[in-house]
Design a protein around this motif. Structure first.
Motif, PDB file in Angstrom:
ATOM      1  N   SER A  17      49.132 -29.540  39.434  1.00 18.95           N
ATOM      2  CA  SER A  17      48.604 -28.491  39.223  1.00 18.95           C
ATOM      3  C   SER A  17      50.132 -27.631  39.825  1.00 18.95           C
ATOM      4  N   LEU A  18      49.559 -26.262  39.519  1.00 19.01           N
ATOM      5  CA  LEU A  18      51.023 -25.334  39.756  1.00 19.01           C
ATOM      6  C   LEU A  18      50.659 -23.832  39.665  1.00 19.01           C
ATOM      7  N   THR A 172      49.539 -27.896  50.377  1.00 23.85           N
ATOM      8  CA  THR A 172      50.430 -27.584  51.124  1.00 23.85           C
ATOM      9  C   THR A 172      51.692 -27.128  51.327  1.00 23.85           C
ATOM     10  N   GLN A 173      52.952 -26.217  51.706  1.00 25.25           N
ATOM     11  CA  GLN A 173      53.823 -25.797  51.809  1.00 25.25           C
ATOM     12  C   GLN A 173      54.656 -26.843  51.142  1.00 25.25           C
ATOM     13  N   PHE A 174      55.496 -26.405  50.671  1.00 24.28           N
ATOM     14  CA  PHE A 174      56.829 -27.392  49.763  1.00 24.28           C
ATOM     15  C   PHE A 174      57.588 -27.007  50.750  1.00 24.28           C
ATOM     16  N   ALA A 175      58.537 -28.649  51.136  1.00 21.73           N
ATOM     17  CA  ALA A 175      59.362 -29.196  52.006  1.00 21.73           C
ATOM     18  C   ALA A 175      60.204 -30.394  50.928  1.00 21.73           C
ATOM     19  N   VAL A 197      45.006 -34.474  48.509  1.00 19.54           N
ATOM     20  CA  VAL A 197      45.694 -33.133  49.347  1.00 19.54           C
ATOM     21  C   VAL A 197      46.456 -33.353  48.005  1.00 19.54           C
ATOM     22  N   ARG A 198      47.143 -32.160  47.425  1.00 22.60           N
ATOM     23  CA  ARG A 198      48.115 -31.748  46.855  1.00 22.60           C
ATOM     24  C   ARG A 198      49.609 -31.615  47.739  1.00 22.60           C
ATOM     25  N   VAL A 199      50.946 -32.156  46.996  1.00 23.19           N
ATOM     26  CA  VAL A 199      52.279 -32.336  48.344  1.00 23.19           C
ATOM     27  C   VAL A 199      52.215 -30.865  47.529  1.00 23.19           C
ATOM     28  N   GLY A 200      52.935 -29.536  47.944  1.00 21.80           N
ATOM     29  CA  GLY A 200      53.828 -28.541  47.388  1.00 21.80           C
ATOM     30  C   GLY A 200      55.105 -29.634  46.993  1.00 21.80           C
ATOM     31  N   VAL A 201      55.624 -29.298  45.812  1.00 20.95           N
ATOM     32  CA  VAL A 201      57.285 -29.542  45.193  1.00 20.95           C
ATOM     33  C   VAL A 201      57.486 -28.650  44.737  1.00 20.95           C
ATOM     34  N   PRO A 202      58.873 -28.128  45.074  1.00 24.96           N
ATOM     35  CA  PRO A 202      59.340 -27.216  44.119  1.00 24.96           C
ATOM     36  C   PRO A 202      59.931 -28.091  42.624  1.00 24.96           C
ATOM     37  N   LEU A 262      50.257 -33.493  42.953  1.00 23.25           N
ATOM     38  CA  LEU A 262      52.066 -32.648  43.504  1.00 23.25           C
ATOM     39  C   LEU A 262      51.177 -31.375  43.392  1.00 23.25           C
ATOM     40  N   HIS A 263      51.501 -30.592  43.725  1.00 24.84           N
ATOM     41  CA  HIS A 263      51.644 -29.422  43.452  1.00 24.84           C
ATOM     42  C   HIS A 263      52.652 -28.651  43.083  1.00 24.84           C
ATOM     43  N   PHE A 264      53.603 -27.870  42.046  1.00 27.37           N
ATOM     44  CA  PHE A 264      54.559 -27.260  41.943  1.00 27.37           C
ATOM     45  C   PHE A 264      54.705 -26.580  42.396  1.00 27.37           C
ATOM     46  N   PHE A 265      55.475 -25.217  42.351  1.00 20.83           N
ATOM     47  CA  PHE A 265      55.929 -24.805  42.421  1.00 20.83           C
ATOM     48  C   PHE A 265      57.002 -24.365  41.901  1.00 20.83           C
TER      49      PHE A 265
END
Length: 288
Positions: A17-18, A172-175, A197-202, A262-265
């Motif tokens: 996701s984005l 999640t918040q990105f880390a 879970v979608r893990v936040g990724v920059p 993954l969830h991209f910021f």
């Protein structure tokens, strides 16, 4: 790349996701051919926008062939009637079936809702036909809650969403440190919370921009974290992508971590993030 790591790397980028704000819809349109059809696009609840702007963004996301997931910031919502109208219109006008709920920044609520649980408790989501409700996860800890309280609140919210006939999704918040995320995932599953879970990724961005977002979002960015992310502390210029982070996450994931994607910021731009995902998928998926 080792076969098992390639498999996990391929799995976590198979569906992603984005996060795209309404002001970036033009950039999303430009990047659309690179983004997997049906991908979830999360639309943040920006304080200076009105509901019409948020709904226009959701409609545009749907027109582009993606799944809109509007954010709802509990403390910024002025009334129950306004909340209900927004959710009903999102479903009717943009085919929205998933929403993401947060408490929001204001210390004093603008209306009747003090936290995201209060939005879930109204029953408005399931009555409007929502299927998935996203809630926040904090691998580095919550800014105001103790660890024990954090798990209890997350467990209660997920249970409530399920009892209302919907599916919980934890984003999640990105880390910058994949080991912290892996440890948090283990704790999450140990608490019996087994939802996706979608893990936040920059997404790839200049290191200065990454540092600025880390400061604003309260994300740890000490020298050891930068190093694990692949950035030398003596070279805080240029750009950095999440290659090492995603590699390390993929290497550490096992079946015990449950369903993880993954969830991209896209801090450095949506096109840049879409290109990175495309290239990473090509590198790790032998079937592409």
């Amino acid at each position: 790349m080792h076969h098992d790591i390639r498999k996990h790397a391929s799995n976590i980028t198979h569906a992603y996701s984005l996060e795209v704000s309404s002001k970036d819809i033009a950039a999303l349109s430009a990047a659309a051919p690179r983004i997997l059809t049906g991908s979830t696009i999360a639309i943040p609840y920006l304080p200076r926008e009105n509901d019409d702007a948020r709904l226009a963004a959701a409609r545009a996301v749907r027109r582009l062939g993606f799944e809109p997931m509007p954010h709802l910031s509990a403390r910024r919502i002025a009334s129950l009637a306004g909340f209900e109208l927004f959710v009903q219109r999102a479903a009717a006008e943009a085919g929205v079936e998933r929403c993401f709920v947060i408490a929001g920044d204001p210390s004093i609520p603008m209306g009747p809702f003090t936290d995201s649980a209060a939005l879930i408790d109204t029953g408005i989501f399931e009555r409007a036909g929502m299927k998935v409700i996203g809630v926040g996860g904090h691998p580095e800890g919550h800014p105001v809650m103790s660890t024990a309280e954090q798990w209890e609140v997350l467990e209660r919210k997920c249970h409530n969403i399920e009892m209302r006939g919907m599916t919980p999704l934890i984003v999640t918040q990105f880390a910058f440190d994949a080991d912290i995320v892996l440890t948090w995932l283990e704790a999450l599953r140990a608490h019996g919370i087994n939802h996706p879970v979608r893990v936040g990724v920059p997404g790839p961005a200049s290191i200065a921009v990454l540092a600025r977002y880390a400061a604003v979002c309260g994300v740890g960015a000490c020298a050891s974290m930068w190093s694990k992310y692949g950035v030398s502390i003596g070279k805080l210029f240029g750009t950095a992508g999440p290659d090492l982070f995603v590699d390390r996450l993929a290497a550490g994931l096992t079946a015990a971590h449950g369903e993880v994607s993954l969830h991209f910021f896209p801090f450095g731009g949506i096109v840049q993030s879409a290109k990175w995902i495309e290239q990473y998928r090509a590198r790790t998926d032998p079937g592409l």
